[in-house]
Motif scaffolding. Structure first.
Motif, PDB file in Angstrom:
ATOM      1  N   PRO A 176       3.230  10.681   4.873  1.00  0.00           N
ATOM      2  CA  PRO A 176       3.407   9.388   5.388  1.00  0.00           C
ATOM      3  C   PRO A 176       4.613   9.197   6.053  1.00  0.00           C
ATOM      4  N   TRP A 177       5.484   9.945   6.070  1.00  0.00           N
ATOM      5  CA  TRP A 177       6.957  10.101   6.943  1.00  0.00           C
ATOM      6  C   TRP A 177       6.569  10.231   8.404  1.00  0.00           C
ATOM      7  N   LEU A 178       5.482  11.279   8.516  1.00  0.00           N
ATOM      8  CA  LEU A 178       5.317  11.612   9.777  1.00  0.00           C
ATOM      9  C   LEU A 178       4.412  10.380  10.551  1.00  0.00           C
ATOM     10  N   ARG A 179       3.649   9.675  10.126  1.00  0.00           N
ATOM     11  CA  ARG A 179       2.903   8.502  10.444  1.00  0.00           C
ATOM     12  C   ARG A 179       3.760   7.408  10.764  1.00  0.00           C
ATOM     13  N   ALA A 180       4.688   7.334   9.829  1.00  0.00           N
ATOM     14  CA  ALA A 180       5.822   6.229  10.183  1.00  0.00           C
ATOM     15  C   ALA A 180       6.508   6.675  11.188  1.00  0.00           C
ATOM     16  N   ALA A 181       6.892   7.948  11.683  1.00  0.00           N
ATOM     17  CA  ALA A 181       7.510   8.236  12.763  1.00  0.00           C
ATOM     18  C   ALA A 181       6.874   7.841  14.123  1.00  0.00           C
ATOM     19  N   VAL A 182       5.710   8.470  14.052  1.00  0.00           N
ATOM     20  CA  VAL A 182       4.674   8.011  15.154  1.00  0.00           C
ATOM     21  C   VAL A 182       4.629   6.626  15.703  1.00  0.00           C
ATOM     22  N   CYS A 183       4.534   5.674  14.571  1.00  0.00           N
ATOM     23  CA  CYS A 183       4.098   4.483  14.639  1.00  0.00           C
ATOM     24  C   CYS A 183       5.822   3.437  14.699  1.00  0.00           C
ATOM     25  N   GLU A 184       6.685   4.222  14.938  1.00  0.00           N
ATOM     26  CA  GLU A 184       7.947   3.312  14.861  1.00  0.00           C
ATOM     27  C   GLU A 184       8.211   2.598  16.136  1.00  0.00           C
ATOM     28  N   GLY A 185       8.365   1.536  15.932  1.00  0.00           N
ATOM     29  CA  GLY A 185       8.677   0.621  17.215  1.00  0.00           C
ATOM     30  C   GLY A 185       7.556   0.197  17.945  1.00  0.00           C
ATOM     31  N   LEU A 186       6.472   0.310  17.335  1.00  0.00           N
ATOM     32  CA  LEU A 186       5.284   0.169  18.059  1.00  0.00           C
ATOM     33  C   LEU A 186       4.680  -1.212  17.840  1.00  0.00           C
ATOM     34  N   GLU A 187       5.344  -2.272  17.136  1.00  0.00           N
ATOM     35  CA  GLU A 187       4.585  -3.436  16.713  1.00  0.00           C
ATOM     36  C   GLU A 187       4.443  -4.313  17.979  1.00  0.00           C
ATOM     37  N   GLY A 188       5.070  -4.178  18.940  1.00  0.00           N
ATOM     38  CA  GLY A 188       4.835  -4.901  20.358  1.00  0.00           C
ATOM     39  C   GLY A 188       3.706  -4.546  20.848  1.00  0.00           C
ATOM     40  N   GLY A 232       0.901  -3.710  19.033  1.00  0.00           N
ATOM     41  CA  GLY A 232      -0.243  -4.244  17.940  1.00  0.00           C
ATOM     42  C   GLY A 232      -0.456  -3.323  17.116  1.00  0.00           C
ATOM     43  N   ILE A 233       0.577  -2.181  16.935  1.00  0.00           N
ATOM     44  CA  ILE A 233       0.312  -1.030  16.058  1.00  0.00           C
ATOM     45  C   ILE A 233       1.394  -1.271  14.913  1.00  0.00           C
ATOM     46  N   VAL A 234       1.110  -2.007  13.814  1.00  0.00           N
ATOM     47  CA  VAL A 234       1.962  -2.484  12.844  1.00  0.00           C
ATOM     48  C   VAL A 234       1.684  -1.594  11.407  1.00  0.00           C
ATOM     49  N   LEU A 235       2.600  -0.735  10.960  1.00  0.00           N
ATOM     50  CA  LEU A 235       1.973   0.205   9.772  1.00  0.00           C
ATOM     51  C   LEU A 235       2.333  -0.658   8.677  1.00  0.00           C
ATOM     52  N   ASP A 236       1.839  -0.599   7.404  1.00  0.00           N
ATOM     53  CA  ASP A 236       2.190  -1.134   6.283  1.00  0.00           C
ATOM     54  C   ASP A 236       2.745  -0.030   5.326  1.00  0.00           C
ATOM     55  N   THR A 237       4.049  -0.230   5.102  1.00  0.00           N
ATOM     56  CA  THR A 237       4.936   0.821   4.305  1.00  0.00           C
ATOM     57  C   THR A 237       4.245   1.319   3.156  1.00  0.00           C
ATOM     58  N   ALA A 287      -8.270   5.979   4.427  1.00  0.00           N
ATOM     59  CA  ALA A 287      -7.418   4.679   3.981  1.00  0.00           C
ATOM     60  C   ALA A 287      -6.935   4.080   5.490  1.00  0.00           C
ATOM     61  N   LYS A 288      -6.855   2.694   5.132  1.00  0.00           N
ATOM     62  CA  LYS A 288      -6.171   1.850   6.108  1.00  0.00           C
ATOM     63  C   LYS A 288      -4.939   1.632   5.780  1.00  0.00           C
ATOM     64  N   VAL A 289      -3.993   2.095   6.839  1.00  0.00           N
ATOM     65  CA  VAL A 289      -2.572   2.117   6.717  1.00  0.00           C
ATOM     66  C   VAL A 289      -1.824   1.060   7.359  1.00  0.00           C
ATOM     67  N   SER A 290      -2.509  -0.014   8.054  1.00  0.00           N
ATOM     68  CA  SER A 290      -1.842  -0.874   8.943  1.00  0.00           C
ATOM     69  C   SER A 290      -1.790  -2.095   8.102  1.00  0.00           C
ATOM     70  N   GLY A 291      -0.939  -2.988   8.535  1.00  0.00           N
ATOM     71  CA  GLY A 291      -0.839  -4.459   7.892  1.00  0.00           C
ATOM     72  C   GLY A 291      -2.148  -5.052   8.313  1.00  0.00           C
ATOM     73  N   GLU A 292      -2.298  -6.214   7.354  1.00  0.00           N
ATOM     74  CA  GLU A 292      -3.234  -7.200   7.533  1.00  0.00           C
ATOM     75  C   GLU A 292      -3.049  -7.891   8.998  1.00  0.00           C
ATOM     76  N   GLU A 293      -2.055  -8.103   9.228  1.00  0.00           N
ATOM     77  CA  GLU A 293      -1.746  -8.690  10.606  1.00  0.00           C
ATOM     78  C   GLU A 293      -1.875  -7.785  11.835  1.00  0.00           C
ATOM     79  N   SER A 294      -1.910  -6.677  11.637  1.00  0.00           N
ATOM     80  CA  SER A 294      -1.870  -5.726  12.776  1.00  0.00           C
ATOM     81  C   SER A 294      -2.959  -5.655  13.708  1.00  0.00           C
ATOM     82  N   PRO A 295      -2.920  -5.878  14.916  1.00  0.00           N
ATOM     83  CA  PRO A 295      -4.053  -5.993  15.711  1.00  0.00           C
ATOM     84  C   PRO A 295      -4.646  -4.693  15.669  1.00  0.00           C
ATOM     85  N   GLN A 334      -5.928  -1.325  13.820  1.00  0.00           N
ATOM     86  CA  GLN A 334      -6.235  -0.846  12.621  1.00  0.00           C
ATOM     87  C   GLN A 334      -5.589   0.673  12.678  1.00  0.00           C
ATOM     88  N   ILE A 335      -4.841   0.851  11.689  1.00  0.00           N
ATOM     89  CA  ILE A 335      -4.205   2.277  11.610  1.00  0.00           C
ATOM     90  C   ILE A 335      -5.067   3.076  10.413  1.00  0.00           C
TER      91      ILE A 335
END
Ligand code: ADP
Length: 392
Positions: A328-340, A342-347, A358-366, A368-369
């Motif tokens: 999980p730490w690696l996925r979080a590091a790769v996706c960090e700061g990419l909200e702009g 449309g890549i929004v991880l659900d912690t 598994a789907k690990v993006s948030g419901e609002e994420s355009p 899907q991660i």
């Protein structure tokens, strides 16, 4: 139809046996041999065990599939005969850990199971439709003529992700296209589906996929390229090799050997070639291990961003293979700061994901991660089944 999928290394032989049919896909057995000096002996032993265990007699195995890495002048899903052996041997120096082993394995199976069909699925097959600009280097024509181009690897894994992510995103049209790709070829689809697939494991690559077709990938001419690998270098400026050889008093062969076995995570960290060890050392404060992790993440992001521009948008961002699935730490590091983007991880989802899809993006994420376990052997079995069915 019983299909044996053979995975060969210079001192190893692993296999899986599948029962494949129009409506059936099941794994009957798996096994492996390490530190062997003779593939033939291991293959014979495996066949005896399968028979003794009542799984299958040698005569029942109708086909053997080989996950060949790359061949000179040959790719795709093809009958594994002399042409394949020649193509593998033509690039023996480019993939020394695999090509000689597969050439030997194909010969051994021809002798040991002469009645079975032999099919090779090249790891480069998924890249046959990458636009030419993404497949060529800016080199003299003579270099191109001897086979220097971006080949791409992990084709079976990324193809599996292309199909499975399409299913998970409710796009059976794309999934169907991907399944039949090597038989039917590409087709035009109205609605785009754009995916970035990060296969992060013992070796790693990042591939961009539009409507089931690869549009580019991080691995280039040899498995020594792209993202840093466990003990292989990843991308390196071509000027560095001759310079390092001279500066360090090495032959080109010795310097190349260091790039292919003493580099990557191992070379950077000095700790080991397994990300688990490198990560624990980093958490304990080892600065070399910390920079190894940082470089790995940096390179995954660099390649993913290049695919994103080429795709012009994204529906799914996928993590697969040992590192991608279990950290999980690696996925979080790769996706960090990419909200702009449309890549929004659900912690919370990210923390508990692992061991399955598994789907690990948030419901609002355009975008899907997704986490999707790698399943290269199944792709092999499917392709071999299709190939043999078409040949019969
Ligand atoms: P290969 O590419 O050799 O098939 P894998 O896909 O299993 O290997 O990837 C190996 C990498 O995955 C190693 O760096 C290892 O650290 C990592 N890995 C495998 N399993 C786990 C796990 N359960 N937890 C954390 N990392 C893992």
């Amino acid at each position: 139809m019983k299909i044996l999928v053979a995975n060969l290394g210079s001192t190893s032989f692993k296999f899986r046996l599948f029962e494949m049919g129009e409506d059936e896909e099941s794994q009957l057995a798996e096994g492996g041999y390490e530190r062997i000096s003779d593939h033939g002996e291991a293959i014979r032993d495996a066949l005896v065990s399968l028979e003794n265990d009542g799984v299958a007699s040698p005569g029942e195995i109708e086909a053997v599939g080989f996950k060949t890495v790359l061949g000179r002048g040959l790719s795709g899903c093809v009958e594994a005969g002399d042409e394949v052996i020649e193509a593998l041997e033509g690039f023996a120096d480019v993939a020394p850990a695999h090509n000689p082993a597969y050439a030997d394995g194909i010969r051994q199976f021809r002798e040991i199971l002469p009645e079975a069909r032999r099919v090779a699925l090249f790891e480069t097959a998924f890249y046959q439709w990458v636009p030419e600009a993404g497949r060529r280097y800016a080199i003299p024509q003579a270099w191109y003529d001897v086979g220097i181009r971006r080949h791409g690897f992990h084709g079976a894994s990324h193809k599996f992700i292309a199909e499975r992510s399409a299913e998970m995103l409710g796009r059976p049209d794309v999934a169907k296209l991907v399944r039949g790709l090597y038989q039917e070829g590409p087709q035009k689809l109205e609605r785009p589906l754009r995916v970035i697939s990060c296969h992060l494991g013992g070796s790693s690559s990042v591939t961009g996929i539009r409507n089931g077709l690869a549009i580019g990938t991080s691995m280039g001419f040899s498995p020594q390229s792209g993202v840093p690998q466990n003990n292989r270098v990843g991308d390196l400026d071509a000027g560095a090799l001759p310079y390092a050889a001279k500066a360090l008093g090495l032959t080109i062969e010795e310097a190349s050997q260091q790039l292919s076995s003493e580099s990557g995570l191992l070379g950077l960290s000095g700790v080991g070639n397994d990300m688990r060890d490198v990560r624990s050392a980093a958490l304990e404060g080892n600065p070399e291990a910390q920079i190894a992790v940082e470089i790995f993440v940096h390179e995954v992001r660099r390649w993913a961003s290049s695919m994103l521009f080429e795709l012009g948008g994204l529906e799914a961002f996928v993590f697969t293979a040992g590192i991608g699935e279990n950290n999980p730490w690696l996925r979080a590091a790769v996706c960090e700061g990419l909200e702009g983007l449309g890549i929004v991880l659900d912690t919370d989802r990210n923390e508990v994901a692992g061991g399955g899809e598994a789907k690990v993006s948030g419901e609002e994420s355009p975008v899907q991660i997704l986490v999707i376990p790698a399943n290269e052997e199944l792709v092999l079995a499917r392709e071999v089944y299709q190939k043999v069915t078409n040949l019969n």
